[in-house]
Design an enzyme around this catalytic site. Structure first.
Site, short mmCIF file in Angstrom:
data_model
loop_
_atom_site.label_atom_id
_atom_site.label_comp_id
_atom_site.label_asym_id
_atom_site.label_seq_id
_atom_site.Cartn_x
_atom_site.Cartn_y
_atom_site.Cartn_z
N ASP A 196 -35.31 49.64 -46.48
CA ASP A 196 -35.16 50.95 -47.12
C ASP A 196 -33.89 51.03 -47.97
O ASP A 196 -33.13 51.98 -47.88
CB ASP A 196 -35.17 52.06 -46.06
CG ASP A 196 -35.28 53.45 -46.67
OD1 ASP A 196 -35.86 53.56 -47.77
OD2 ASP A 196 -34.77 54.42 -46.07
N GLU A 222 -38.65 46.54 -49.64
CA GLU A 222 -38.05 47.77 -50.17
C GLU A 222 -36.54 47.61 -50.35
O GLU A 222 -35.74 48.42 -49.89
CB GLU A 222 -38.37 48.97 -49.27
CG GLU A 222 -38.41 50.26 -50.06
CD GLU A 222 -38.92 51.46 -49.24
OE1 GLU A 222 -38.87 52.57 -49.78
OE2 GLU A 222 -39.36 51.29 -48.09
N TYR A 294 -44.71 44.16 -49.79
CA TYR A 294 -44.50 45.59 -49.59
C TYR A 294 -45.67 46.30 -50.27
O TYR A 294 -45.70 46.48 -51.48
CB TYR A 294 -43.15 46.02 -50.19
CG TYR A 294 -42.90 47.51 -50.18
CD1 TYR A 294 -43.16 48.27 -49.04
CD2 TYR A 294 -42.39 48.15 -51.30
CE1 TYR A 294 -42.92 49.62 -49.02
CE2 TYR A 294 -42.14 49.51 -51.29
CZ TYR A 294 -42.41 50.25 -50.15
OH TYR A 294 -42.17 51.60 -50.14
N ASP A 333 -44.36 45.13 -44.82
CA ASP A 333 -44.78 46.51 -44.64
C ASP A 333 -46.15 46.68 -45.27
O ASP A 333 -46.28 46.78 -46.48
CB ASP A 333 -43.75 47.44 -45.30
CG ASP A 333 -44.09 48.91 -45.14
OD1 ASP A 333 -45.15 49.22 -44.57
OD2 ASP A 333 -43.29 49.75 -45.62
N ASN A 335 -48.06 49.23 -44.82
CA ASN A 335 -48.25 50.67 -45.09
C ASN A 335 -49.56 51.23 -44.55
O ASN A 335 -50.22 52.06 -45.20
CB ASN A 335 -48.10 50.96 -46.58
CG ASN A 335 -46.78 51.66 -46.89
OD1 ASN A 335 -46.33 52.51 -46.12
ND2 ASN A 335 -46.16 51.30 -48.00
N ASP A 405 -45.63 47.60 -39.91
CA ASP A 405 -45.16 46.25 -40.24
C ASP A 405 -45.89 45.22 -39.38
O ASP A 405 -46.01 45.39 -38.16
CB ASP A 405 -43.66 46.18 -40.03
CG ASP A 405 -42.92 47.23 -40.86
OD1 ASP A 405 -42.46 46.89 -41.95
OD2 ASP A 405 -42.81 48.39 -40.41
N ASP A 430 -35.29 53.13 -41.61
CA ASP A 430 -36.32 53.92 -40.95
C ASP A 430 -37.42 53.02 -40.38
O ASP A 430 -38.31 53.49 -39.67
CB ASP A 430 -36.91 54.98 -41.88
CG ASP A 430 -37.36 54.41 -43.22
OD1 ASP A 430 -37.20 53.19 -43.44
OD2 ASP A 430 -37.85 55.18 -44.07
N HIS A 431 -37.35 51.73 -40.69
CA HIS A 431 -38.19 50.71 -40.05
C HIS A 431 -37.32 49.87 -39.13
O HIS A 431 -36.09 49.85 -39.27
CB HIS A 431 -38.82 49.77 -41.10
CG HIS A 431 -39.84 50.42 -41.98
ND1 HIS A 431 -41.18 50.11 -41.93
CD2 HIS A 431 -39.72 51.34 -42.97
CE1 HIS A 431 -41.84 50.82 -42.84
NE2 HIS A 431 -40.96 51.57 -43.49
#
Length: 441
Positions: A196, A222, A294, A333, A335, A405, A430-431
């Protein structure tokens, strides 16, 4: 219910109005009327207990009958006949005893402790209903002692509900003795982490994870940093670094760090629509391909869901083509939370990005092409295993998260996987990072 006598009112005889001194009753007796004098009245305190720890009715029993004390906030209790606020006789039906009457008493807690109150002590309406709160206005300073206070239910410290800001690495176990099903020890460690924002991650001491985990390959998603602006502290000693950045500054971006130099490195998947956003790097090694990605988010209100579905189709074709040449390890990630077990609140998120039926169907289709979700392979029934938590509403401290993830591998090398780990104790984004332990033959 036990009763204990507190006091008995003074006795009085009936007198004729002609013999009564008007001053004795503050002019309450007039010509042609007789003064009524009550019979002796005994007052008792009532001791009561409550299993739930709440106060009961706070009653005084008058003459053997229960009489509830009712009061309103900042208003005095019902007076014991024969007394006034100031302790003098006023508008009373009983004669003056010339002695100060005992203070009123009542029970305030389940321990049956009695609190003495002066004549002007006010009890709120909440007290009368058993909430245990009292208005101490005009009360004597030493009337209520600390040990006599009603029991107060302790609530959780708000600070305990906040998301933590830094990792306590002393509680993270990076070593592992896991082996393959045939007993072979792992000899290759791959880690993946959506940071992030690379620069923010470095300021949060995210690089400490690299030092302690010590992976052979580290993949970041990211990064939000063009290659020309990469800070020097992101050039990790002992690793070959590869960056794929978006044309738009501060957006998307992936990176790959490898102790062993790959045979070949490719950026993107030859789809112009997606390759300009820096979403994929492929590193070729002798016996496998490693793809870090990502995946596009479907956006608030699913405004970019069509773009996401277009990515899914292109990505599926791309990894299938690679798998035809060598086994593939996919990490990053993705998503999407594939199953209900992969998200804390599945029912309320069915129309939100990351858990729509279209996105979940895309993951199902990928796995049906001969790929394995390694975490669910080893831990098919483990709930509460998440890799992403929003920064809002202390979601991470409450573990209200999503598993976004993944390490996904070609089915034919699943027997070479020793373990797939979620490092949910590691902070900095945040991950959280994830790690794959692999026996590379």
């Amino acid at each position: 219910m036990p009763l204990r006598k507190i006091k008995e009112s003074a006795l009085s005889k009936e007198v004729d109005n002609a013999d009564q001194d008007p001053a004795a009753t503050n002019g309450d007796v007039s010509e042609g009327r007789s003064l009524r004098v009550r019979k002796p009245v005994a007052y008792y305190e009532v001791s009561s207990t409550d299993k739930k720890g709440e106060d009961l009715d706070k009653k005084i029993v008058k003459g053997g009958k229960k009489e509830k004390i009712r009061g309103k906030r900042n208003k005095p209790l019902k007076e014991i006949p024969g007394t006034s606020k100031e302790g003098s006789q006023e508008n009373s039906d009983e004669p003056d005893t010339s002695q100060k009457l005992p203070r009123k008493t009542f029970v305030i807690s389940k321990t049956s402790k009695v609190v003495s109150l002066n004549e002007t002590f006010a009890v709120s309406s909440k007290t009368a209903t058993g909430k245990g709160k009292v208005n101490k206005r005009n009360a004597e300073p030493d009337t209520v002692k600390e040990e006599d206070q009603p029991e107060i239910k302790k609530t959780k410290d708000k600070s305990e509900m906040l998301n933590k800001a830094s990792t306590d690495y002393s509680k993270v176990v990076f070593s592992s003795d896991k082996t393959t099903a045939s007993g072979e020890k792992w000899n290759l460690k791959i880690s993946s982490w959506n940071v992030d924002g690379l620069r923010a991650w470095l300021k949060k001491d995210g690089a400490k994870f690299l030092e302690l985990e010590n992976p052979d390959i580290l993949c970041l998603q990211e990064t939000k940093c063009p290659e020309e602006k990469i800070p020097p502290e992101a050039k990790f000693e002992g690793y070959h670094a590869y960056w794929s950045s978006a044309e738009k500054d501060g957006y998307s971006g992936v990176a790959l760090f490898s102790k062993q130099e790959p045979l070949n490195v490719k950026y993107g998947m030859d789809v112009k629509e997606h390759d300009t956003e820096g979403r994929l790097i492929t590193a070729e090694y002798e016996k496998f391909y490693l793809v870090t990605t990502y995946v596009p988010n479907s956006g608030k209100g699913l405004v970019t869901l069509p773009k996401r579905l277009s990515w899914n189709d292109a990505f599926l074709k791309y990894v299938n083509d690679l798998d035809a040449l060598k086994p593939v390890i996919i990490c990053g990630d993705m998503n999407v939370s594939h199953q209900e077990i992969d998200i804390a609140n599945p029912k309320s998120n069915t129309k939100n990005a990351g858990f729509t039926k279209e996105e979940r169907a895309g993951m199902t289709k990928l796995l049906a092409q001969g790929f394995i979700d390694t975490f669910r392979h080893f831990y098919p029934d483990e709930s509460g295993a998440y890799t992403f938590w929003t920064y809002m509403k202390a979601a991470r401290s409450r573990n209200i998260g999503w598993r976004l993830d993944y390490f996904i591998v070609s089915r034919r090398i699943i027997d070479q996987i020793c373990d797939s780990v979620i490092r949910n104790q590691v902070l900095g984004s945040d991950h959280c990072p994830i790690t794959l332990l692999f026996h590379n033959k």
